[in-house]
Design an enzyme around this catalytic site. Sequence first.
Site, PDB file in Angstrom:
ATOM      1  N   TRP A 129      54.397  21.235   5.114  1.00  0.00           N
ATOM      2  CA  TRP A 129      53.470  21.587   4.024  1.00  0.00           C
ATOM      3  C   TRP A 129      52.105  21.998   4.543  1.00  0.00           C
ATOM      4  O   TRP A 129      51.563  21.357   5.437  1.00  0.00           O
ATOM      5  CB  TRP A 129      53.294  20.369   3.101  1.00  0.00           C
ATOM      6  CG  TRP A 129      52.181  20.526   2.121  1.00  0.00           C
ATOM      7  CD1 TRP A 129      50.858  20.262   2.320  1.00  0.00           C
ATOM      8  CD2 TRP A 129      52.282  21.014   0.778  1.00  0.00           C
ATOM      9  NE1 TRP A 129      50.134  20.547   1.185  1.00  0.00           N
ATOM     10  CE2 TRP A 129      50.982  21.009   0.221  1.00  0.00           C
ATOM     11  CE3 TRP A 129      53.353  21.460  -0.017  1.00  0.00           C
ATOM     12  CZ2 TRP A 129      50.722  21.422  -1.082  1.00  0.00           C
ATOM     13  CZ3 TRP A 129      53.089  21.863  -1.321  1.00  0.00           C
ATOM     14  CH2 TRP A 129      51.780  21.839  -1.841  1.00  0.00           C
ATOM     15  N   MET A 130      51.520  23.039   3.972  1.00  0.00           N
ATOM     16  CA  MET A 130      50.083  23.315   4.154  1.00  0.00           C
ATOM     17  C   MET A 130      49.454  23.670   2.816  1.00  0.00           C
ATOM     18  O   MET A 130      50.114  24.195   1.931  1.00  0.00           O
ATOM     19  CB  MET A 130      49.821  24.425   5.169  1.00  0.00           C
ATOM     20  CG  MET A 130      50.169  25.825   4.726  1.00  0.00           C
ATOM     21  SD  MET A 130      49.163  27.117   5.521  1.00  0.00           S
ATOM     22  CE  MET A 130      47.771  27.229   4.375  1.00  0.00           C
ATOM     23  N   ASN A 131      48.159  23.343   2.686  1.00  0.00           N
ATOM     24  CA  ASN A 131      47.396  23.902   1.565  1.00  0.00           C
ATOM     25  C   ASN A 131      46.047  24.410   2.063  1.00  0.00           C
ATOM     26  O   ASN A 131      46.058  25.249   2.977  1.00  0.00           O
ATOM     27  CB  ASN A 131      47.351  22.986   0.335  1.00  0.00           C
ATOM     28  CG  ASN A 131      46.846  21.583   0.553  1.00  0.00           C
ATOM     29  OD1 ASN A 131      47.424  20.815   1.285  1.00  0.00           O
ATOM     30  ND2 ASN A 131      45.775  21.215  -0.116  1.00  0.00           N
ATOM     31  N   ASP A 132      44.944  23.966   1.543  1.00  0.00           N
ATOM     32  CA  ASP A 132      43.642  24.624   1.751  1.00  0.00           C
ATOM     33  C   ASP A 132      43.320  25.030   3.193  1.00  0.00           C
ATOM     34  O   ASP A 132      43.503  24.214   4.114  1.00  0.00           O
ATOM     35  CB  ASP A 132      42.505  23.686   1.353  1.00  0.00           C
ATOM     36  CG  ASP A 132      42.742  22.971   0.048  1.00  0.00           C
ATOM     37  OD1 ASP A 132      43.734  23.247  -0.619  1.00  0.00           O
ATOM     38  OD2 ASP A 132      41.905  22.113  -0.289  1.00  0.00           O
ATOM     39  N   SER A 137      39.828  18.250   2.463  1.00  0.00           N
ATOM     40  CA  SER A 137      39.186  19.499   2.897  1.00  0.00           C
ATOM     41  C   SER A 137      37.741  19.339   3.340  1.00  0.00           C
ATOM     42  O   SER A 137      37.053  18.395   2.939  1.00  0.00           O
ATOM     43  CB  SER A 137      39.275  20.527   1.777  1.00  0.00           C
ATOM     44  OG  SER A 137      40.611  20.942   1.685  1.00  0.00           O
ATOM     45  N   ARG A 166      34.048  15.755  -3.309  1.00  0.00           N
ATOM     46  CA  ARG A 166      34.814  16.139  -2.108  1.00  0.00           C
ATOM     47  C   ARG A 166      34.536  17.566  -1.643  1.00  0.00           C
ATOM     48  O   ARG A 166      33.862  18.341  -2.288  1.00  0.00           O
ATOM     49  CB  ARG A 166      36.300  15.970  -2.371  1.00  0.00           C
ATOM     50  CG  ARG A 166      36.863  16.732  -3.549  1.00  0.00           C
ATOM     51  CD  ARG A 166      38.358  16.412  -3.667  1.00  0.00           C
ATOM     52  NE  ARG A 166      38.983  17.102  -4.766  1.00  0.00           N
ATOM     53  CZ  ARG A 166      39.116  16.596  -5.988  1.00  0.00           C
ATOM     54  NH1 ARG A 166      38.634  15.416  -6.287  1.00  0.00           N
ATOM     55  NH2 ARG A 166      39.736  17.291  -6.937  1.00  0.00           N
ATOM     56  N   ASP A 167      35.121  17.863  -0.480  1.00  0.00           N
ATOM     57  CA  ASP A 167      35.183  19.212   0.094  1.00  0.00           C
ATOM     58  C   ASP A 167      33.819  19.712   0.569  1.00  0.00           C
ATOM     59  O   ASP A 167      33.297  20.730   0.091  1.00  0.00           O
ATOM     60  CB  ASP A 167      35.799  20.205  -0.918  1.00  0.00           C
ATOM     61  CG  ASP A 167      37.112  19.698  -1.482  1.00  0.00           C
ATOM     62  OD1 ASP A 167      37.761  18.874  -0.811  1.00  0.00           O
ATOM     63  OD2 ASP A 167      37.492  20.110  -2.590  1.00  0.00           O
ATOM     64  N   GLU A 173      36.162  22.297  -6.888  1.00  0.00           N
ATOM     65  CA  GLU A 173      36.650  21.927  -5.562  1.00  0.00           C
ATOM     66  C   GLU A 173      36.199  22.984  -4.553  1.00  0.00           C
ATOM     67  O   GLU A 173      35.935  24.137  -4.904  1.00  0.00           O
ATOM     68  CB  GLU A 173      38.177  21.841  -5.576  1.00  0.00           C
ATOM     69  CG  GLU A 173      38.710  20.780  -6.530  1.00  0.00           C
ATOM     70  CD  GLU A 173      40.233  20.677  -6.518  1.00  0.00           C
ATOM     71  OE1 GLU A 173      40.741  19.577  -6.296  1.00  0.00           O
ATOM     72  OE2 GLU A 173      40.906  21.706  -6.731  1.00  0.00           O
TER      73      GLU A 173
HETATM   74  N1  DQQ Z   1      42.893  20.046  -1.795  1.00  0.00           N
HETATM   75  C1  DQQ Z   1      42.377  19.008  -0.962  1.00  0.00           C
HETATM   76  C2  DQQ Z   1      41.133  18.546  -1.651  1.00  0.00           C
HETATM   77  C3  DQQ Z   1      40.741  19.716  -2.442  1.00  0.00           C
HETATM   78  C4  DQQ Z   1      42.038  20.254  -2.925  1.00  0.00           C
HETATM   79  C5  DQQ Z   1      43.424  17.939  -0.768  1.00  0.00           C
HETATM   80  C6  DQQ Z   1      41.994  21.689  -3.339  1.00  0.00           C
HETATM   81  O1  DQQ Z   1      40.145  18.176  -0.707  1.00  0.00           O
HETATM   82  O2  DQQ Z   1      39.852  19.399  -3.491  1.00  0.00           O
HETATM   83  O3  DQQ Z   1      44.532  18.468  -0.076  1.00  0.00           O
HETATM   84  O4  DQQ Z   1      43.241  22.307  -3.260  1.00  0.00           O
END
Ligand code: DQQ
Length: 514
Positions: free
Chosen positions: A59-62, A123, A179-180, A244
């Site tokens: 898995w990957m996201n941000d 993130s 966050r972020d 975010e």
């Molecule tokens: N994804 C991260 C958070 C962020 C969110 C967690 C945005 O830090 O707010 O994987 O996709």
Amino acid sequence: MVNRRGFLTLSAATLLGRRIALPRGGNMRADHMKNESLQKKLAADPQRPRYHLMPPANWMNDPNGPIFWKGQYHMFYQYNPNGAFPESMHWGHAGSPDLVHWKHLPIALAPTPGGPDKDGCWSGCAVVDRGVPTLIYTGVFPQVQCLARSEDDMMTWRKFAGNPVVAAPPEGMETTGFRDPCVWREADEWFLAIGSGIKGQGGMVLLYRSKDLVQWDYLHLLCKGRKEELLPGNDPVSTGEMWECPDFFPLADKHALIVSTQGAVVFSLGSYVNRYFRPELQGKADLGDSYYAARSMTDEKGRRILWGWIREGRSDAAQRAAGWAGVMSLPRALTLAPGGMLAMAPPSEIEALRGKHQRFENLPVLPGSFSLLKGVRGDGLEIHAEFEPGTSEAVGLMVRSTPDGKEQTSITYNRTSGQLLVEREHSSLSLDVDRGSQGGPFTLAENETLKLRVFLDASVIEAFANDRACLTSRIYPSRPDSLGLGAIIRSGKARLKALDVWELRPISPDRLTT
Ligand code: DQQ
């Protein structure tokens, strides 16, 4: 382990990135064989992109902390080494000399048991502090801001022993999230923007200041949205109650704030005076709903480059079964267009991927007819099409079509409704995938031609229209012959002036090598 400089050292296994795709338990030989069979499975998966950056598996996201350092582009990203589902967030890491070809590097951050990021390293961003690369990220739970540094050119990272560096939102604030972090430098001070919001009111960005990245003082709100407020722009949009991944930077004579609103990536252009950002113009960075959590960087050429997470459009079960989920977008170079709007275009480095080229001029296309170009096929293509839309209702491209048209996807500019669309109703015979149309407002000026630039990469579509609208989408055709390409003219008269098609080369045949 805490070292003499007060930073926590990550375990050797994590530093070496060995957790990538290794099952828990079992001996090394079995793990290795499992890796090989996973590698074969992923290499043979027709839905898995071949020239977009993505992790070796899982898995990957941000995108996190993209940064240019010592002649290399570095990209970090939210990553779960334990499977194709969003849990236990780590920071994956890759490096590139040219924005296009990537080498996987050891995992940069992993949750520390008992630490402020025990439930995940969420993130954040990367900066260079007196020559030392530094990551600032959100540890969970609760959401707090943490620091890690590298003293070996980003190969390994040490967490600051005094983490978290920001332990809670300002007193008395009941936020929807905290966050972020996004950090930048002004003169001899650091500034930190944190994504947040207030329930029922709107999203907001909290602004902090520091001399050393460790001791932070809260200043005020850099910017605040109002849930129902719509500013002028390409697609006026309500910005919700949690922002975010804030990304804040100067662009020509303006400042830009990009936030992800738990729906869309929204950019605002405006002024930054006395450390308050006042938006003047707003729009969606991408008209689809497959692009999210965008973050930008500058490089040695002074370009501002934006990256985003392209999420999947199929069920969680399908993602787990595939063994991978999530793709990094192509880079998008940001500039200010003459009218003051945001212009977005892939940098010229992408052209290094181009292989076989075919060009057609003044192609005859009959309104409403279904015909595919002979000898032009593919699911790894870059396509440029220039249309004079004339009196047509819509013009565009049909991609990933079977010869009988049973599977097909249309990328169109609808002149009458003023929309740029990816029409996915027939994109797959599978019932397990998203098929709704995606898109949003886009209009051409009088006598302006439509310049459509489309990147096809297996299940990914990234479309750019006249360098001012982007539309990212996912499709999962089920038939191996869903490879045809055609032009679309719906009613009225239009002209396809020119069509260029390139086959694009894969960037990394051996994705499991880390
Ligand atoms: N994804 C991260 C958070 C962020 C969110 C967690 C945005 O830090 O707010 O994987 O996709």
